[in-house]
Design a protein around this motif. Structure first.
Motif, PDB file in Angstrom:
ATOM      1  N   GLU A  74       0.831  -1.208   0.000  1.00 14.77           N
ATOM      2  CA  GLU A  74       0.000   0.000   0.000  1.00 14.77           C
ATOM      3  C   GLU A  74       0.870   1.264   0.000  1.00 14.77           C
ATOM      4  O   GLU A  74       0.586   2.216  -0.722  1.00 14.77           O
ATOM      5  CB  GLU A  74      -0.931  -0.005   1.217  1.00 14.77           C
ATOM      6  N   ALA A  77       2.232   1.700  -3.429  1.00 11.00           N
ATOM      7  CA  ALA A  77       1.186   2.176  -4.336  1.00 11.00           C
ATOM      8  C   ALA A  77       0.949   3.670  -4.139  1.00 11.00           C
ATOM      9  O   ALA A  77       0.765   4.409  -5.117  1.00 11.00           O
ATOM     10  CB  ALA A  77      -0.102   1.385  -4.114  1.00 11.00           C
ATOM     11  N   HIS A  78       0.967   4.127  -2.900  1.00 11.16           N
ATOM     12  CA  HIS A  78       0.795   5.561  -2.625  1.00 11.16           C
ATOM     13  C   HIS A  78       1.946   6.365  -3.226  1.00 11.16           C
ATOM     14  O   HIS A  78       1.728   7.440  -3.803  1.00 11.16           O
ATOM     15  CB  HIS A  78       0.695   5.831  -1.129  1.00 11.16           C
ATOM     16  N   SER A  80       3.765   5.522  -5.811  1.00 14.59           N
ATOM     17  CA  SER A  80       3.583   5.498  -7.264  1.00 14.59           C
ATOM     18  C   SER A  80       2.511   6.481  -7.700  1.00 14.59           C
ATOM     19  O   SER A  80       2.674   7.204  -8.690  1.00 14.59           O
ATOM     20  CB  SER A  80       3.205   4.091  -7.735  1.00 14.59           C
ATOM     21  N   THR A  81       1.417   6.530  -6.962  1.00 18.96           N
ATOM     22  CA  THR A  81       0.331   7.466  -7.273  1.00 18.96           C
ATOM     23  C   THR A  81       0.820   8.900  -7.145  1.00 18.96           C
ATOM     24  O   THR A  81       0.485   9.756  -7.971  1.00 18.96           O
ATOM     25  CB  THR A  81      -0.869   7.219  -6.337  1.00 18.96           C
ATOM     26  N   GLU A  84       2.794   9.777 -10.195  1.00 15.72           N
ATOM     27  CA  GLU A  84       1.880   9.970 -11.321  1.00 15.72           C
ATOM     28  C   GLU A  84       1.206  11.344 -11.244  1.00 15.72           C
ATOM     29  O   GLU A  84       1.021  12.016 -12.255  1.00 15.72           O
ATOM     30  CB  GLU A  84       0.833   8.862 -11.363  1.00 15.72           C
ATOM     31  N   LYS A  85       0.844  11.767 -10.037  1.00 11.63           N
ATOM     32  CA  LYS A  85       0.217  13.081  -9.870  1.00 11.63           C
ATOM     33  C   LYS A  85       1.187  14.204 -10.205  1.00 11.63           C
ATOM     34  O   LYS A  85       0.788  15.237 -10.735  1.00 11.63           O
ATOM     35  CB  LYS A  85      -0.326  13.236  -8.453  1.00 11.63           C
TER      36      LYS A  85
END
Length: 92
Positions: A74, A77-78, A80-81, A84-85
């Protein structure tokens, strides 16, 4: 916040402050992908392509081990997000 998580966020913040076009180059994207999701061996081999200094390679290996032992899927994933932002930000 966990140390490894803080390092990932710091890394992303440094990319933002680099000035100019803050799109992340493909080499850095691959480095981040391997840093978060690759094996320690894959990450170290990738680092060696660009800087085959024993001290840097050793630190890269230690940092990768730290990330793998402390960040959850998790957390990764945060991170990576978040990356991306950064790229999706219209101000870049």
């Amino acid at each position: 916040m966990k140390l490894a998580g803080a390092l990932v966020l710091l890394w992303a913040a440094l990319l933002l402050t680099s000035g100019g076009d803050c799109g992340i180059c493909p080499v850095i994207k691959e480095d981040i992908r391997l840093f978060l999701y690759g094996t320690p061996e894959e990450y170290v081999e990738y680092v060696k392509k660009y800087k085959d200094d024993p001290a840097i390679v050793e630190n890269a290996e230690k940092l990768k081990q730290c990330v793998d032992s402390t960040l959850t899927e998790e957390d990764k994933a945060h991170a990576s997000t978040f990356i991306e932002k950064i790229e999706a930000n219209p101000l870049c």
